[in-house]
Design an enzyme around this catalytic site. Structure first.
Site, mmCIF file in Angstrom:
data_model
loop_
_atom_site.group_PDB
_atom_site.id
_atom_site.type_symbol
_atom_site.label_atom_id
_atom_site.label_comp_id
_atom_site.label_asym_id
_atom_site.label_seq_id
_atom_site.Cartn_x
_atom_site.Cartn_y
_atom_site.Cartn_z
ATOM 1 N N GLY A 90 -6.709 30.823 -8.838
ATOM 2 C CA GLY A 90 -7.644 31.336 -7.507
ATOM 3 C C GLY A 90 -6.859 31.331 -6.239
ATOM 4 N N VAL A 136 -8.042 29.945 -1.971
ATOM 5 C CA VAL A 136 -8.514 29.072 -0.947
ATOM 6 C C VAL A 136 -9.857 28.366 -1.407
ATOM 7 C CG1 VAL A 136 -8.816 30.367 0.864
ATOM 8 C CG2 VAL A 136 -8.161 28.061 1.219
ATOM 9 N N HIS A 151 -13.242 21.515 -0.395
ATOM 10 C CA HIS A 151 -13.832 20.393 -1.132
ATOM 11 C C HIS A 151 -14.325 19.347 -0.054
ATOM 12 C CE1 HIS A 151 -13.021 21.980 -5.009
ATOM 13 N NE2 HIS A 151 -11.654 21.637 -4.753
ATOM 14 N N GLY A 209 -11.842 27.340 -10.517
ATOM 15 C CA GLY A 209 -10.619 27.350 -10.706
ATOM 16 C C GLY A 209 -9.928 26.488 -11.849
ATOM 17 N N GLY A 250 -11.628 23.025 -12.813
ATOM 18 C CA GLY A 250 -12.825 22.868 -13.248
ATOM 19 C C GLY A 250 -13.651 23.701 -12.244
ATOM 20 N N LEU A 251 -14.769 23.077 -11.775
ATOM 21 C CA LEU A 251 -16.035 23.783 -10.975
ATOM 22 C C LEU A 251 -16.468 22.859 -9.706
ATOM 23 C CD1 LEU A 251 -19.064 25.643 -12.240
ATOM 24 C CD2 LEU A 251 -19.421 23.512 -11.282
ATOM 25 N N CYS A 258 -12.264 31.576 -1.200
ATOM 26 C CA CYS A 258 -11.787 32.339 -2.324
ATOM 27 C C CYS A 258 -10.848 33.551 -2.096
ATOM 28 C CB CYS A 258 -12.886 32.547 -3.263
ATOM 29 S SG CYS A 258 -13.776 30.988 -3.761
#
Length: 274
Positions: free
Chosen positions: A140, A142, A145, A207, A218-219, A236
């Site tokens: 993936g 950018v 978080h 990703g 993961g997610l 993304c």
């Protein structure tokens, strides 16, 4: 928000039989966990201490058949964990695991950070301000978080489960779609742009990375967070892509309830119904 793990605290760390009171880094704790699995007493029957928080480990699996490494997932609620700490721990876990190592699901939050996947282009990171930027090994582009976002890292042996990476992406997306359906919210995926969307706005990003037939990363699911930093990137890799979160969709679930619902739907998608 989950209770946090303070990596700098001299009193933090995992306490397993024979190592009470010994502080250690997160990757070292993972090594201890792996060794702990091999002890005569099953790990899921033994209390552990994570930064003075005591909880029994709970296995997720089908109660109608014996729990094995093929049918069970060990969930870990890790709290607020620095991104690089979690990333290196995932790599260490994946490198150290063998055919008898149980799959794990890590549920956590990260302090504010931008991460660039292997396909990321620098022009999509428009204005990071003072937020750290980390180049990572997931797929993936950018993403952002931050606290208030549920991160679910899936440390699965894909060869053992006999599922491919595309099927795993579908499983993760469908788990979020099923979760949202409980709140009466219609959502879906988008061809060529993994994730979950509500009326064109991105709610969950994915990703993954596969090594030796096992996956990690993961997610991330936006629950109740400050979405402003998403304006400083092309999420993304898509300029102008809008993002949303559960709170803005009228869903009042907290982090722990959201994590619990996600786990239940993940089990359903994996056909490991408890």
């Amino acid at each position: 928000m989950f209770s946090s793990i303070n990596e700098s605290s001299s009193r933090g760390g995992l306490v397993v039989p024979g190592s009470e009171g010994l502080p250690c880094s997160f990757p070292t704790r993972l090594h201890n966990w792996i060794e702990f699995y091999k002890a005569p007493i099953p790990a899921y029957q033994t209390p552990i201490m994570v930064h003075r928080f005591e909880a029994k480990l709970s296995w997720m699996g089908n109660s109608n058949r014996p729990l094995t490494t093929n049918t069970a997932i060990l969930p870990r609620h890790l709290g607020l964990v620095d991104y690089e700490t979690a990333w290196h721990a995932m790599r260490s876990f994946t490198d150290a695991r063998d055919s008898d190592t149980a799959d794990e699901l890590w549920l956590l939050e990260h302090p504010a950070v931008f991460t660039l996947g292997q396909a990321a282009r620098p022009e999509h990171l428009k204005n990071p301000q003072s937020i750290p930027v980390i180049h990572t090994d997931r797929g993936g582009q950018v993403t952002y978080h931050g606290p208030g976002q549920l991160v679910a890292y899936v440390l699965f042996d894909l060869d053992r489960r006999q599922i491919g990476i595309r099927r795993l992406v579908e499983i993760l997306e469908n788990s979020v779609i099923g979760l949202l359906s409980e709140a009466g919210i219609r959502s879906g995926g988008k061809k060529g742009a993994p994730g979950v969307y509500v009326q064109g706005r991105k709610l969950a990003a994915l990703g993954l990375r596969v090594r030796r037939g096992c996956c990690y990363h993961g997610l991330s699911l936006n629950v109740e967070m400050d979405l402003t930093p998403f304006q400083w990137i092309d999420p993304c890799g898509y300029p102008g892509l809008s993002v949303t979160q559960l709170r803005d969709l009228g869903v009042s679930w907290g982090m722990e309830e959201t994590a619990s619902l996600f786990m239940r739907h993940l089990l359903t998608e994996l056909e490991i119904k408890g």
